[in-house]
Motif scaffolding. Structure first.
Motif, short mmCIF file in Angstrom:
data_model
loop_
_atom_site.label_atom_id
_atom_site.label_comp_id
_atom_site.label_asym_id
_atom_site.label_seq_id
_atom_site.Cartn_x
_atom_site.Cartn_y
_atom_site.Cartn_z
N VAL A 18 1.07 -1.05 0.12
CA VAL A 18 0.16 0.18 0.20
C VAL A 18 0.87 1.23 0.09
O VAL A 18 1.73 1.38 0.79
N VAL A 19 0.70 2.34 -1.05
CA VAL A 19 1.35 3.42 -0.83
C VAL A 19 0.45 4.48 -0.39
O VAL A 19 -0.86 4.66 -0.81
N PHE A 20 0.95 5.22 0.53
CA PHE A 20 0.27 6.43 1.18
C PHE A 20 0.04 7.54 0.62
O PHE A 20 0.80 8.30 0.58
N PHE A 21 -1.06 7.58 0.11
CA PHE A 21 -1.38 8.70 -0.65
C PHE A 21 -2.77 9.51 0.42
O PHE A 21 -3.91 8.79 0.43
N ALA A 50 -1.87 14.95 -6.15
CA ALA A 50 -2.98 15.51 -7.10
C ALA A 50 -3.25 14.45 -7.99
O ALA A 50 -4.51 14.08 -8.45
N LEU A 51 -2.24 13.18 -8.52
CA LEU A 51 -2.40 12.38 -9.38
C LEU A 51 -3.19 11.28 -8.68
O LEU A 51 -4.34 10.51 -9.26
N SER A 52 -3.16 11.12 -7.39
CA SER A 52 -3.80 10.03 -6.80
C SER A 52 -5.36 10.47 -6.77
O SER A 52 -6.50 9.42 -6.45
N VAL A 53 -5.74 11.82 -6.75
CA VAL A 53 -7.07 12.02 -6.74
C VAL A 53 -7.73 12.05 -8.19
O VAL A 53 -8.67 11.70 -8.41
N ARG A 68 -5.71 3.92 8.65
CA ARG A 68 -6.63 3.38 7.69
C ARG A 68 -5.69 2.92 6.56
O ARG A 68 -6.02 1.81 6.00
N ALA A 69 -4.39 3.37 6.08
CA ALA A 69 -3.74 2.75 5.29
C ALA A 69 -3.21 1.46 5.90
O ALA A 69 -2.88 0.43 5.16
N ALA A 70 -2.81 1.22 7.04
CA ALA A 70 -2.42 0.21 7.85
C ALA A 70 -3.55 -0.84 7.68
O ALA A 70 -3.42 -1.95 7.45
N ASP A 71 -4.73 -0.54 7.83
CA ASP A 71 -5.99 -1.39 7.85
C ASP A 71 -5.85 -2.08 6.37
O ASP A 71 -6.23 -3.45 6.23
N ALA A 72 -5.75 -1.08 5.30
CA ALA A 72 -5.84 -1.55 4.03
C ALA A 72 -4.63 -2.54 3.71
O ALA A 72 -5.06 -3.52 2.99
N ALA A 132 -6.13 -0.84 -4.18
CA ALA A 132 -6.07 0.17 -5.38
C ALA A 132 -4.60 0.80 -5.55
O ALA A 132 -4.46 1.55 -6.49
N CYS A 133 -4.26 1.22 -4.53
CA CYS A 133 -3.03 2.09 -3.95
C CYS A 133 -1.91 1.32 -3.80
O CYS A 133 -1.04 1.62 -3.04
#
Length: 295
Positions: free
Chosen positions: A115-118, A176-179, A254-258, A270-271
């Protein structure tokens, strides 16, 4: 899941370490840093162990979170994946496309989760807005404006060498790209790129879904002008990215949850590293245009 932290800088101290130590599904097992005294200080603060040897940490844990410059992150992410560790990475994934490809390939070969944290993708309000717009058809164009004052204020990141070298394109461009990418689709072409004041850049993107977008990015904006905004126009009208009330520790949790979910199910998030690689490829293409325009 036993998780270690690679990195001891401001981002590790203010975001990663608090999120990892407070997470119910993680055991914060240790810290490694390029400065052993800083690793010990951070580890002591959170009641965990400091490691002098990064490979020893990788051997002892199930996953690592990385809070390091992108070129350092990429090399260690490859080593961690080969050691069988799941990866909670930061943006940008890498400083070059070649490094990014190496990370994505190592993740795939080792069959570990990534998971990449955006930040916006893991804050409740902004994530919900992105998902809603991705399900809405008929978008025509959009703009993303990420104006930071890292180098014009007392920011803790003002002394960051990689930010000074790579500038806003690589630091806030990934946000910006992540959105935009989930809403407009992949980028078919970086149509234009130009430099503005100081490190400010302007980028025009042609998206696979038929829409276009523009990015204005800076780390040297006047503090009174700093802020982020995304605006979309289309058949549904006009909509703005909402401001989030969540702090970064909550988003990182939440990223850790993912990451836990991806590791448990085997389904890529997705990330993941592949998405991080795609963002890196787009940034590199824009950088190439900027360098070409200087000659």
């Amino acid at each position: 899941m036993r998780i270690g932290l690679l990195g001891t800088g401001p981002w590790a101290r203010m975001a990663h370490a608090p999120a990892l130590s407070a997470h119910d599904g993680l055991e914060f097992a240790g810290v490694w840093g390029r400065r052993t005294d800083a690793a010990k200080e951070l580890a002591d603060l959170h009641g965990t162990r400091a490691y002098d040897d990064v490979d020893a940490l990788l051997f002892d844990v199930d996953a690592v979170a990385v809070a390091l410059p992108p070129d350092v992150q990429a090399d260690l992410a490859v080593r961690a994946a080969r050691a069988g560790c799941h990866l909670l990475l930061d943006k940008p994934l890498a400083a070059t496309v070649e490094e990014g490809r190496a990370v994505a390939a190592a993740v795939e070969a080792a069959e570990v989760a990534s998971v990449v944290f955006f930040t916006a993708r893991f804050q409740a309000e902004t994530a919900a807005w992105i998902a809603q717009q991705a399900d809405t058809e008929g978008w025509f164009t959009g703009r993303a404006q990420w104006l930071g004052s890292v180098f014009t204020s007392d920011s803790p990141f003002a002394d960051s060498p990689w930010r000074r070298e790579k500038g806003a394109l690589w630091d806030v461009g990934p946000h910006a790209l992540s959105v935009l990418l989930p809403v407009f689709g992949d980028v078919r072409r970086v149509a234009a790129a130009a430099r503005g004041p100081r490190d400010t850049v302007h980028v025009v993107l042609d998206h696979a879904g038929g829409a276009s977008s523009t990015l204005t990015l800076s780390l040297t904006a006047p503090p009174a002008a700093a802020g982020a905004a995304v605006e979309l126009w289309g058949e549904a009208g006009v909509t703005l990215l909402p401001e989030s009330s969540e702090d970064v520790v909550t988003a990182l949790s939440r990223a850790a949850d993912a990451l836990l979910g991806a590791a448990r199910t085997g389904r890529p998030h997705a990330c993941d590293a592949r998405f991080g690689l795609r963002v890196t490829e787009i940034l590199a293409a824009a950088e190439g245009l900027l360098d070409g325009n200087q000659r």
